[in-house]
Design an enzyme around this catalytic site. Sequence first.
Site, PDB file in Angstrom:
ATOM      1  N   GLN A 168       6.609   3.962   5.725  1.00 42.25           N
ATOM      2  CA  GLN A 168       5.400   4.045   4.924  1.00 42.25           C
ATOM      3  C   GLN A 168       4.160   3.795   5.779  1.00 42.25           C
ATOM      4  OE1 GLN A 168       5.858   1.304   1.614  1.00 42.25           O
ATOM      5  NE2 GLN A 168       6.550   2.972   0.280  1.00 42.25           N
TER       6      GLN A 168
ATOM      7  N   TRP B 151       2.466   4.594   0.899  1.00 42.06           N
ATOM      8  CA  TRP B 151       2.079   5.635   1.852  1.00 42.06           C
ATOM      9  C   TRP B 151       0.564   5.843   1.893  1.00 42.06           C
ATOM     10  CZ3 TRP B 151       6.566   6.222  -1.155  1.00 42.06           C
ATOM     11  CH2 TRP B 151       7.764   6.293  -0.434  1.00 42.06           C
ATOM     12  N   GLY B 152      -0.193   4.853   1.440  1.00 44.21           N
ATOM     13  CA  GLY B 152      -1.640   4.886   1.587  1.00 44.21           C
ATOM     14  C   GLY B 152      -2.385   5.635   0.499  1.00 44.21           C
TER      15      GLY B 152
ATOM     16  N   CYS C 211       0.803  -1.230   0.000  1.00 38.21           N
ATOM     17  CA  CYS C 211       0.000   0.000   0.000  1.00 38.21           C
ATOM     18  C   CYS C 211       0.832   1.274   0.000  1.00 38.21           C
ATOM     19  CB  CYS C 211      -0.944   0.008   1.196  1.00 38.21           C
ATOM     20  SG  CYS C 211      -0.110   0.094   2.806  1.00 38.21           S
TER      21      CYS C 211
ATOM     22  N   CYS D 205      16.174   5.492 -15.278  1.00 38.90           N
ATOM     23  CA  CYS D 205      14.905   4.775 -15.402  1.00 38.90           C
ATOM     24  C   CYS D 205      13.998   5.460 -16.420  1.00 38.90           C
ATOM     25  CB  CYS D 205      14.217   4.666 -14.049  1.00 38.90           C
ATOM     26  SG  CYS D 205      15.014   3.492 -12.921  1.00 38.90           S
TER      27      CYS D 205
END
Length: 383
Positions: free
Chosen positions: A203, A179-180, A177, A355
Amino acid sequence: MTSEPHLGPVALPDTRARHTVEKLLDGSGVTLNGSSPQDIQVYHPDFFSRVLRQGTLGLGESYMDGWWECKRIDEMAHLMLRHGLGEHAKSRSERLKYRLQSGLVNLQSRARAYIVGEAHYDLGNDLFQRMLDETMCYSCGYWKNANNLHEAQVAKLDLACRKLDLRPGMRVLDIGCGWGSFAEHAARHYGVEVTGITISREQAELARQRCEGLPVEILLEDYRDLEGSFDRIVSIGMFEHVGHRNYATYFDTVQRLLAKDGLFVLHTIGSNTSDIGADPWIHRYIFPNGILPSIRHIADASEGKLLMEDWQNFGADYDRTLMAWLANFDAHWHEIADRYNERTRRMFRYYLSVCAGAFRARDLQLWQVVYSHRRDGRYDAPR
């Protein structure tokens, strides 16, 4: 070694290593000590031999050490990958080392599951709060109709909610999840109850604060230890940490936890090949023990357990997401510079940039896959 800034390239000896690097770069659009933003400005005479000896690990570490500079590392990486330097850049010893490790040891076992949380996600909420947007989504945004990072992240969260066909009162499991962000969005806008799990203490703490007052429970727990039944399951940006030896267990767990009329959305970065490996620099400094799944990995692990309803690729959107994170990181670094060192700053700039270049070159993909138990009727995936 130093990370101090340099005024310009140093005089370099005409060595065999330099000639080899120049030959590899020939035709890529990237040159040594050139004037274009993607060109590499070399500051240390041992740069060439280090890169040839250590591959991507040496390239990344030497940047962290201040041995070279580049105005647009993202474009440098993009051009080098499009030129076919991806495999050349990984040293044979590093590839062999990872394959031996992953073959003999389950790098993502229960006992090792929390390593990436401690090494990366627990680095500091203050850093990630400045790099990410207000949703605290640390995964690819959906830019189809978005004008900025926040709109793209809200769109991604809502896309997953709509694919799950959320209804008020449903019980939803969020595997990984963070940090929600999804838990907060789904509970607030769709009236569902969410159980979120993470392997990062930092987190979990911030996620509980963000979801305070909502029907959300955040647990510091490994997915293999979960019990219960859920109407819907979502996993955003977590499958990259599962590992090929655990793919079957992962889908067994989802099958066991998902209600018979349920839906599951898997959101993950994907690899174009089924080779078992990891970039040595990313493996050491960013996501220890991480590995990217291929289409075959996911299909083989889920076959006979869940029905694949939809598969969407919006990997090109990760380029824009990463570049937006980089812009945030650069703009707000001064606010936290006294809490981190210069090497950490260069590590994050390099990570975000290379990236972005990899997604721009389409070497990496981003998939959202929808699964169900065998449902009656047709499933129409939102877009």
